[in-house]
Structure formats: structure tokens, C-alpha cells
Design a protein around this motif. Structure first.
Motif, mmCIF file in Angstrom:
data_model
loop_
_atom_site.group_PDB
_atom_site.id
_atom_site.type_symbol
_atom_site.label_atom_id
_atom_site.label_comp_id
_atom_site.label_asym_id
_atom_site.label_seq_id
_atom_site.Cartn_x
_atom_site.Cartn_y
_atom_site.Cartn_z
ATOM 1 N N SER A 137 62.993 29.343 48.844
ATOM 2 C CA SER A 137 61.711 28.781 49.292
ATOM 3 C C SER A 137 60.975 29.716 50.249
ATOM 4 C CB SER A 137 61.946 27.428 49.980
ATOM 5 O OG SER A 137 62.724 27.606 51.161
ATOM 6 N N LEU A 138 61.513 30.910 50.448
ATOM 7 C CA LEU A 138 60.884 31.888 51.342
ATOM 8 C C LEU A 138 59.497 32.259 50.834
ATOM 9 C CD1 LEU A 138 61.354 33.899 53.776
ATOM 10 C CD2 LEU A 138 62.103 35.539 52.052
ATOM 11 N N ARG A 139 58.493 32.165 51.693
ATOM 12 C CA ARG A 139 57.131 32.515 51.317
ATOM 13 C C ARG A 139 56.483 33.345 52.423
ATOM 14 N NH1 ARG A 139 59.093 31.357 47.430
ATOM 15 N NH2 ARG A 139 58.540 29.843 45.813
ATOM 16 N N PRO A 141 52.837 35.468 52.885
ATOM 17 C CA PRO A 141 51.573 35.930 52.305
ATOM 18 C C PRO A 141 51.403 37.437 52.481
ATOM 19 C CG PRO A 141 51.182 34.797 54.385
ATOM 20 C CD PRO A 141 52.633 34.597 54.057
ATOM 21 N N LYS A 142 50.666 38.027 51.575
ATOM 22 C CA LYS A 142 50.462 39.477 51.591
ATOM 23 C C LYS A 142 48.988 39.790 51.846
ATOM 24 C CE LYS A 142 51.512 43.522 48.712
ATOM 25 N NZ LYS A 142 52.063 43.964 47.407
ATOM 26 N N HIS A 307 54.619 43.903 54.139
ATOM 27 C CA HIS A 307 55.014 42.656 53.480
ATOM 28 C C HIS A 307 56.529 42.596 53.289
ATOM 29 C CE1 HIS A 307 55.664 40.061 49.868
ATOM 30 N NE2 HIS A 307 54.975 39.245 50.629
ATOM 31 N N ALA A 311 59.057 39.910 55.010
ATOM 32 C CA ALA A 311 59.927 39.074 54.176
ATOM 33 C C ALA A 311 61.376 39.173 54.653
ATOM 34 C CB ALA A 311 59.813 39.494 52.714
ATOM 35 N N ALA A 449 59.180 36.265 47.878
ATOM 36 C CA ALA A 449 58.375 35.674 48.949
ATOM 37 C C ALA A 449 56.896 35.625 48.621
ATOM 38 C CB ALA A 449 58.580 36.477 50.235
ATOM 39 N N LEU A 450 56.501 36.308 47.557
ATOM 40 C CA LEU A 450 55.085 36.394 47.217
ATOM 41 C C LEU A 450 54.721 35.335 46.189
ATOM 42 C CD1 LEU A 450 52.533 38.033 47.771
ATOM 43 C CD2 LEU A 450 53.146 39.493 45.833
ATOM 44 N N THR A 451 53.821 34.444 46.563
ATOM 45 C CA THR A 451 53.364 33.404 45.637
ATOM 46 C C THR A 451 51.991 33.780 45.110
ATOM 47 O OG1 THR A 451 52.411 32.178 47.488
ATOM 48 C CG2 THR A 451 54.636 31.586 46.814
ATOM 49 N N GLU A 452 51.600 33.141 44.006
ATOM 50 C CA GLU A 452 50.300 33.442 43.408
ATOM 51 C C GLU A 452 49.179 33.092 44.381
ATOM 52 O OE1 GLU A 452 49.649 31.711 39.639
ATOM 53 O OE2 GLU A 452 51.505 32.481 38.764
ATOM 54 N N SER A 454 48.525 34.480 47.217
ATOM 55 C CA SER A 454 48.915 34.462 48.624
ATOM 56 C C SER A 454 48.399 35.658 49.401
ATOM 57 C CB SER A 454 50.441 34.418 48.743
ATOM 58 O OG SER A 454 51.006 35.589 48.187
#
Length: 483
Positions: A137-139, A141-142, A307, A311, A449-452, A454
Motif C-alpha cells: 500500500s506504499l504510495r 507521489p512523483k 522519488h 519511497a 509506490a507510484l500510482t496513476e 500521482s
């Protein structure tokens, strides 16, 4: 011979009553207590005697032929016992750990309580426990890659200044001017009772820079006060905390005569400037576009590095780690050894130099206390990465490894053969494979850690990554063409 002694030790342990006990400690350590009586130490004393006697010169006997009783009479039983400790402690401890079913994670710390008969305790670091938590669940943002007009203008100004010729100017010099002068500087060395030169040059070129500490703080500030053709004397009180201990706290005396001042007159930022940069650009707009592309490439690397670092930091923050202080101490020793090697070899990074300034004049205990957090972070980071690698079954194939070696060889150019030869050794390949596995793990953590959607413009809270400059045309663009 080594195997003979190990086999003998195993038989001896089985035949004798070595008192061994152990207890678990909460800090991922086991306390091992070992006690041997005099008869049980005998095989080790005999072994120590056989190792020592060839080195001893004892009157009345040929070298290496003195009986053991004569050696003990002359040097004492404790002499042999101390020599025997070098192999007794690791061998008996290893067997005692096996008897107690204890798996050590690093070399134990041994405390000798009694020499004859031998009694000691070993604090054994156990394998650390690492719980990564819900790392899926690690997120993080970049940032978006952004290059402003101001950044482009800054590069253009730098290029304009760098390709500009030095022009003679009248009046007082300024920072960044090119000064030609005679200068002599010295301090009085009370310990040796004579003056010690700091600088002594005739008709030398110097560029004073604001905030410079070369050769001492305040020297550049005095240079911009000089008048052409006038011999000027000035003194500078060197701060007591100056990094050069030979000058710290002393008064530096200077005599200087300025001969000439030259200054760069920046060229106009226009199409003509663009045509004279690097291999030449068609016009200013094409130069700006190249600068923008190069800055974006550089910033993209920086964003990726920040990033990845963020992370890893968040993964570290969410992980639960139990590790023995002994393992931290071992890493601390290694960390300080790296620092000393860097100092002695002259291969100092900015981090090393900052550490040097911070630690100057401090005791070894103070230095160790200040360095401990860095060593602890290195241990924790390594443990978390290894746990992630194991959980995700991350591997490097032989093809990937050979591909990396070939890439390194091609980048080495004329030294490609040496690079390939170096990696023919199995140890070198294993070392590179470990580096590649960790690199792949870091990439996978960052991807996880990178979500769409983000990507954001805000900077991460922690960005400690060291980034590498890419090879780009901006650097080429700043080279003069010989005009």
C-alpha cells in the motif's frame, strides 16, 4: 592441518564436559557462557606451544627444539594461554553455538572472565527480524519535470559570461575579476620559532571569490581593496575553528602589490552568441531549445532519484526492525574506516569534507556517537532492501549480468579489455550481481509506490538522494569554439 584440528575439537568437545549455557536477550542477542577446566585447555596449550616454539631462541637448545616445560618455566603458562586464545575462543565458541542451536548473524563480542582455567562470555548477535508491514500500500507521489524560463536564462547568462574574453579595467577590483599580483603571506610558528609561508608568488593570477576560505577566510575580501601599483600590507585573524589546524587561531600577515585587473564583459545574448557556442547553433531560439531539453533531461534524473529515495525512506519508516547493537557497532567501525581511507587517499566527497569539518578537534568517543545514526541508517536500509528482495524473489539472470558487464566495458572505451578481464573473477561478478539486485529492488519499490496520476509539483519531504549529471549538450554548448 586445519581440518585435523577441527575434527580433534569436535571429538574433544564430545568427550569432555565443557560447561555451556545460553540465554536470549530482547535486543536480538544471545548470551553464551563457556567454562573449561585446566585439563580441557591442555590440547590448546599444546597447539600454542607448537606454534610458538619455532620462533623462540632459548639458550642451550636449537631454535624450535626447546621442550614445552622449559618454555613454560621461562615464559609462564599464561604466555601459552594467551597465544591459545587466538584459536580457542573462535573454535570453542563456534562449537558451543552449535550445541546450543544458536545461529549468529555477525562476530560475537567476547568478554574473558578468567584465563586459567578459561571462563568467558560471548554476546552473540542473532539474525535481525524485519517486518515490512503492508508495503504493497506504499504510495509516494512523483514530481513533474518542470524547467522555467528563468533557469534557461541563467544558463544563457553563464554561457555569455564564460565565452567572454578578459578585458583590462581601471579602478578597484571586484569579486570574480582576474587579478595579477605579487603576494606573500605567512604566520609565525611559535612551536618552531620561525615564520611559515602560506603563499609566496610573483606576478600570479588570482580570482577573488566571495566567501572563499583559500588560503584563509577573508583573503579574497582584502584583495578587492587593493590599488594598482601600491604595495599593501594587511593582517587576518584566522578563526580558531578553521579546518587547517596549522593556521587556526593564528594571525596571518600579507604583503601584496596589484599589477593589473581584468574583467569578463558578458557578450550580448543574441543569435551571434548562439552561433559561437559549441559546434554552433542556427539562432538563439535553437540554443534555448537545446538548453531546455538538456535541463529537462537533468531534472528528470533528479526527480527519479528523489522519488526513489522518498519511497525507500517511507518503506523504512513503516518497517519494524529488531537488530543487535553489535551489528550496528560493526557497521560503525566500517563507516569510520571508510572515512579514514577517504581522508588518507584524498578521495573525499562533499559528505566526507562536511564530516571532517564537523569532527575536527573532537574525541574518538564523540565522533563515534555522532556517526552512529548514519551507521544505523545504513544497516536498516540494507536489512529492509534484503527483506524486500527475498519477499519479491528479485534476481538477476546471467544474461542480465553479462549485459551489464558489456555495457560497462563499452563505456570504458580504450580500457574495455581491462573491464572484461576484471569480471572474469567469480567474486567480482557476485559483487556486481548484488549491486544489480539492489538496484532492481529500488526500482521496483519506486514503481510500486507510484500510482496513476500521482505526479505533483510539490517536493517530497525528504530528498537526500545524490544524483549524477547526465552527458548532455548543455555542457558542450558552454565550450568555446576558439573564437
Amino acid at each position: 592441518m586445519v581440518n585435523f584440528w577441527r575434527d580433534s575439537l569436535a571429538r574433544w568437545i564430545g568427550q569432555h564436559k565443557v560447561k555451556v549455557s545460553s540465554e536470549q536477550r530482547p535486543s536480538r542477542e544471545a548470551l553464551l557462557s563457556v567454562e573449561l577446566d585446566s585439563s580441557e585447555v591442555e590440547p590448546f596449550l599444546e597447539r600454542a606451544y607448537k606454534q610458538l616454539v619455532p620462533k623462540l631462541n632459548i639458550a642451550g637448545f636449537r631454535k624450535g627444539k626447546a621442550p614445552r616445560r622449559i618454555v613454560e618455566q621461562m615464559y609462564g603458562r599464561e604466555y601459552l594461554a594467551n597465544e591459545a586464545l587466538d584459536f580457542l575462543l573462535p573454535e570453542v565458541t563456534s562449537k558451543a553455538l552449535e550445541m546450543e542451536s544458536i545461529e549468529m548473524a555477525a562476530f560475537p563480542s567476547i568478554s574473558l572472565e578468567r584465563l586459567d582455567p578459561i571462563k568467558y562470555t560471548a554476546t552473540v548477535p542473532l539474525k535481525p527480524i524485519v517486518d515490512l508491514g503492508d508495503y504493497a500500500s506504499l504510495r509516494v507521489p512523483k514530481e513533474r519535470v518542470r524547467v522555467s524560463k528563468g533557469q534557461i536564462e541563467d544558463v544563457l547568462k553563464r554561457i555569455s559570461n564564460e565565452i567572454a574574453p578578459w578585458e583590462p579595467v581601471d579602478g578597484l577590483p571586484a569579486y570574480e575579476d582576474l587579478l595579477n599580483l605579487d603576494v606573500h603571506g605567512w604566520v609565525y610558528n611559535e612551536e618552531h620559532g620561525h615564520d611559515h609561508d602560506i603563499i609566496n608568488d610573483k606576478a600570479t593570477d588570482l580570482v577573488p571569490r566571495e566567501g572563499s576560505k583559500v588560503p584563509v577566510p577573508g583573503f579574497s575580501a582584502e584583495l578587492i581593496k587593493l590599488k594598482t601599483g601600491v604595495e599593501t600590507k594587511f593582517d587576518i585573524e584566522v578563526p580558531s575553528d578553521f579546518e587547517n589546524s596549522e593556521l587556526a587561531g593564528l594571525t596571518a600577515h600579507f604583503v601584496a602589490t596589484l599589477h593589473s585587473v581584468k574583467r569578463r564583459i558578458p557578450a550580448e545574448i543574441d543569435d551571434e552568441l548562439a552561433k559561437g557556442v559549441g559546434e554552433g547553433f542556427e539562432n538563439l531560439d535553437s540554443l534555448k531549445l537545446q538548453i531546455k531539453n538538456d535541463l529537462e533531461a537533468q531534472e528528470s534524473l533528479n526527480v527519479d532519484a528523489r522519488h526513489k529515495e522518498e519511497a525507500i525512506n517511507q518503506l523504512l519508516a513503516s518497517a519494524t526492525i529488531e537488530v543487535s547493537p553489535i551489528i550496528i557497532d560493526h557497521e560503525l567501525d566500517h563507516y569510520l574506516e571508510e572515512f579514514r581511507d577517504a581522508m588518507q587517499s584524498g578521495r573525499m566527497t562533499i559528505e566526507h569534507y562536511q564530516r571532517y569539518l564537523t569532527w575536527a578537534g573532537k574525541s574518538q568517543e564523540e565522533i563515534r556517537n555522532e556517526a552512529r545514526p548514519a551507521a544505523e541508517e545504513r544497516v536498516n536500509r540494507g536489512l529492509v532492501l534484503r527483506e524486500f528482495i527475498e519477499k519479491e524473489s528479485i534476481e538477476i539472470t546471467d544474461d542480465e549480468l553479462e549485459g551489464e558487464i558489456e555495457k560497462m566495458a563499452l563505456e570504458a572505451g580504450s580500457e574495455s579489455k581491462q573491464v572484461r578481464a576484471m569480471f572474469k573473477e567469480l567474486g567480482s561478478k557476485d559483487s556486481l550481481r548484488r549491486v544489480m539486485v539492489e538496484r532492481k529492488a529500488v526500482d521496483q519499490i519506486a514503481e510500486l509506490a507510484l500510482t496513476e496520476g500521482s505526479a505533483v509539483t510539490a517536493k517530497p519531504k525528504r530528498a537526500r538522494a545524490k544524483t549524477t549529471k547526465p552527458t548532455n549538450k548543455v555542457s558542450k554548448a558552454t565550450k568555446r569554439t576558439g573564437k
